[in-house]
Design a protein around this motif. Sequence first.
Motif, PDB file in Angstrom:
ATOM      1  N   VAL A  48       0.852  -1.190   0.000  1.00 29.58           N
ATOM      2  CA  VAL A  48       0.000   0.000   0.000  1.00 29.58           C
ATOM      3  C   VAL A  48       0.881   1.231   0.000  1.00 29.58           C
ATOM      4  O   VAL A  48       1.794   1.359   0.835  1.00 29.58           O
ATOM      5  CB  VAL A  48      -0.943   0.012   1.227  1.00 29.58           C
ATOM      6  N   ASP A  49       0.631   2.127  -0.914  1.00 27.52           N
ATOM      7  CA  ASP A  49       1.437   3.338  -1.094  1.00 27.52           C
ATOM      8  C   ASP A  49       1.244   4.292   0.091  1.00 27.52           C
ATOM      9  O   ASP A  49       0.312   4.164   0.887  1.00 27.52           O
ATOM     10  CB  ASP A  49       1.019   4.021  -2.390  1.00 27.52           C
ATOM     11  N   GLU A  50       2.130   5.283   0.170  1.00 23.25           N
ATOM     12  CA  GLU A  50       2.001   6.304   1.211  1.00 23.25           C
ATOM     13  C   GLU A  50       0.761   7.142   0.980  1.00 23.25           C
ATOM     14  O   GLU A  50       0.200   7.177  -0.122  1.00 23.25           O
ATOM     15  CB  GLU A  50       3.244   7.189   1.231  1.00 23.25           C
ATOM     16  N   GLN A  51       0.302   7.829   2.025  1.00 24.38           N
ATOM     17  CA  GLN A  51      -0.895   8.667   1.940  1.00 24.38           C
ATOM     18  C   GLN A  51      -0.772   9.835   2.916  1.00 24.38           C
ATOM     19  O   GLN A  51       0.048   9.802   3.837  1.00 24.38           O
ATOM     20  CB  GLN A  51      -2.145   7.848   2.238  1.00 24.38           C
ATOM     21  N   ARG A  52      -1.589  10.842   2.678  1.00 26.70           N
ATOM     22  CA  ARG A  52      -1.500  12.040   3.502  1.00 26.70           C
ATOM     23  C   ARG A  52      -2.209  11.841   4.838  1.00 26.70           C
ATOM     24  O   ARG A  52      -3.196  11.121   4.933  1.00 26.70           O
ATOM     25  CB  ARG A  52      -2.100  13.243   2.770  1.00 26.70           C
ATOM     26  N   PHE A  53      -1.679  12.508   5.874  1.00 23.79           N
ATOM     27  CA  PHE A  53      -2.284  12.443   7.200  1.00 23.79           C
ATOM     28  C   PHE A  53      -3.704  13.020   7.162  1.00 23.79           C
ATOM     29  O   PHE A  53      -4.026  13.878   6.342  1.00 23.79           O
ATOM     30  CB  PHE A  53      -1.426  13.207   8.208  1.00 23.79           C
ATOM     31  N   GLY A  54      -4.539  12.555   8.097  1.00 21.43           N
ATOM     32  CA  GLY A  54      -5.961  12.865   8.070  1.00 21.43           C
ATOM     33  C   GLY A  54      -6.330  14.322   8.258  1.00 21.43           C
ATOM     34  O   GLY A  54      -7.459  14.704   7.959  1.00 21.43           O
ATOM     35  N   SER A  55      -5.412  15.143   8.757  1.00 26.84           N
ATOM     36  CA  SER A  55      -5.715  16.567   8.940  1.00 26.84           C
ATOM     37  C   SER A  55      -5.056  17.452   7.878  1.00 26.84           C
ATOM     38  O   SER A  55      -5.245  18.671   7.900  1.00 26.84           O
ATOM     39  CB  SER A  55      -5.217  17.024  10.319  1.00 26.84           C
ATOM     40  N   ASP A  56      -4.330  16.844   6.941  1.00 23.81           N
ATOM     41  CA  ASP A  56      -3.516  17.617   6.003  1.00 23.81           C
ATOM     42  C   ASP A  56      -4.298  17.993   4.749  1.00 23.81           C
ATOM     43  O   ASP A  56      -3.883  17.707   3.621  1.00 23.81           O
ATOM     44  CB  ASP A  56      -2.264  16.820   5.636  1.00 23.81           C
ATOM     45  N   PHE A  57      -5.441  18.664   4.925  1.00 21.44           N
ATOM     46  CA  PHE A  57      -6.235  19.071   3.774  1.00 21.44           C
ATOM     47  C   PHE A  57      -5.515  20.113   2.920  1.00 21.44           C
ATOM     48  O   PHE A  57      -5.728  20.182   1.713  1.00 21.44           O
ATOM     49  CB  PHE A  57      -7.579  19.629   4.248  1.00 21.44           C
ATOM     50  N   SER A  58      -4.662  20.917   3.534  1.00 22.93           N
ATOM     51  CA  SER A  58      -3.929  21.949   2.790  1.00 22.93           C
ATOM     52  C   SER A  58      -2.650  21.420   2.175  1.00 22.93           C
ATOM     53  O   SER A  58      -1.928  22.165   1.500  1.00 22.93           O
ATOM     54  CB  SER A  58      -3.608  23.123   3.715  1.00 22.93           C
ATOM     55  N   ASN A  59      -2.323  20.145   2.411  1.00 22.63           N
ATOM     56  CA  ASN A  59      -1.110  19.508   1.867  1.00 22.63           C
ATOM     57  C   ASN A  59       0.157  20.229   2.289  1.00 22.63           C
ATOM     58  O   ASN A  59       1.122  20.352   1.523  1.00 22.63           O
ATOM     59  CB  ASN A  59      -1.176  19.452   0.333  1.00 22.63           C
TER      60      ASN A  59
END
Length: 438
Positions: free
Chosen positions: A363-374
Motif C-alpha cells: 500500500v502506497d504512502e498517503q496524507r495524514f488525516g488533517s492535512d487538507f492543505s497539503n
Amino acid sequence: EFKQSHFGGGAQWSTSYGRFGVRAEITRQDNRFAGSLTQAQFDANPRQTNTPNDFGKLDSDRYTAFYEQKLGAFDIAAELSHRKKETEATYVSSFGTFSSHYDSKQTQFSPRVRHLAQFGELLNEVVAGVDLARWNRVTDGTYDTTQRSKAFYLRDEIKFGGAYQPRLAAGVRRELFDKEATDPLRAQPAYDVTQAHNAWEVQGSVLAAPDLTVYAKAGQSYRVANADENGFTVAWGVPLKTQTSHDVELGAGYSIAGVKLDGRVFRHNINNEIFFDPTAGSFGFGANTNLDPTRREGFELDASAHVARDWQVSGHYQHVKAEFREGPNSGREMVLVPKNIVTARLAWLPSDGQTADVGVQWVDEQRFGSDFSNTCSARIPSFTTVDARYARKFGQWEVAVSGLNLADKHYYTAAFGCRSGIYPSDGRQLKLSVRYDF
C-alpha cells in the motif's frame, strides 16, 4: 486489550410454497482504548499507550427473518430485520473522568419482486422493491434522534442473443427521509427536516471479439448520514447534508485457456462527502462534516492464470488520484487515500481436499488525516503485509489455520494529525477454525 464473544446462527425451511428462515447475530465487545500516538512514540514503541484507564464496551444484536417464493415467472421475497446497539465509554484525564452512553435501534422491512421472461433469444429481468426503515438513537437518555425512510427501486436488464451478446441494464431509486432530533432541555426540536433523493444507473456490455467483453456504465448515487453520524457534528442541531456522487466507468475483460484479464477506468465526482474532520469542532476532538467537492479517478487491473495443474496466480493493481475540486483546497490531494495498491496471490488447489494460498499486499504512502492543505512535510509511510491460509477437509469437516500480517509489520493507516494522532494497525494475527457442513 480487546475481548469479543460472538454468536451467529439461523435456520431455514423449504416447502412447496417457498423458502423461509431466521437468523441471529449477537456480539459482545469489551476493550481498552489505547489512544493515539505521535510519530516519535510510534517509532519508539507502537504498543504503548498514554491512556491506560480509558475503556468501553459495545453490545450488538441483529435478528432477521426472510421469505422467498416462486409463482410462475415471478419470484417474490421479503426480509424483516432489527438491530439494537448499545455503547458505553469512559475516558480519564487530568481534567477528570468523562463517560458517554447511547443506544440505537434500526428496523427495516424490504419486500421485492423479480420477473424473468424469455422472448426468443432475448432474456428480460425486472426487479422492483421497497425499503422501509426506522432508525433511533438516544444519547445518555436525553438527546434523541430519529430517522425514517421509505424507498422504491426498479431495475430492468435485457440480454440479447447473437454473436455479440449485447446486454443493457438501467435502474432508478427514489427515497424519502424524515429526520428529527430533540432534547428535553430545549423547547424546540434541534432539527426536523424532510429530504428526497434519487439514484440511477445505466450500463451495457457487448462481446466485441471472441473472449473479449467491453462494458460501460454511468450513474448517480447518494449516502445519507445515519443517526450515529449526525450525533457527532460540528454544530449541535445541524444535521449533515447528503453525500452524492456522479460515477462513470469503462472496462474490458478477456478470458481464454485459464487466463483472465480485466481492466477498468473510473471517475467519481463527489459532493458533500461525509468525512471525519479532526480539525473541526471544539476541544480538539474533531467532528463529522461535509467536505468541499472532491474527485476520485483512476484505473484497476486484475489478472489470474493457472500456471500448473494445481497452481494459480492472481494479481490486482489500483491507481487512484483523489483531490478537491472546489473550495480553498481546490487541486490539493485528498487525505487518507493511497495512490497505489498492489496485491499478488499464489494458490495451491489440489483435488484431495487440501487448499492453501499466500498473498502479499503493498500500500502506497498517503496524507495524514488533517492535512487538507497539503502542508505537512511527512506522509503516512507505505507498507507491505503478508497473509496465508491452509485448510484440509475430512469428510464434512474442515480444519483451517490462517494468519494476517505474518511478518508482524508495524504500520498504520489511521492518523489524524501531522505526525500525530496515530492509531497503530494490528500486528500478527493467527486463527484456527473448525467447520462442519451439513
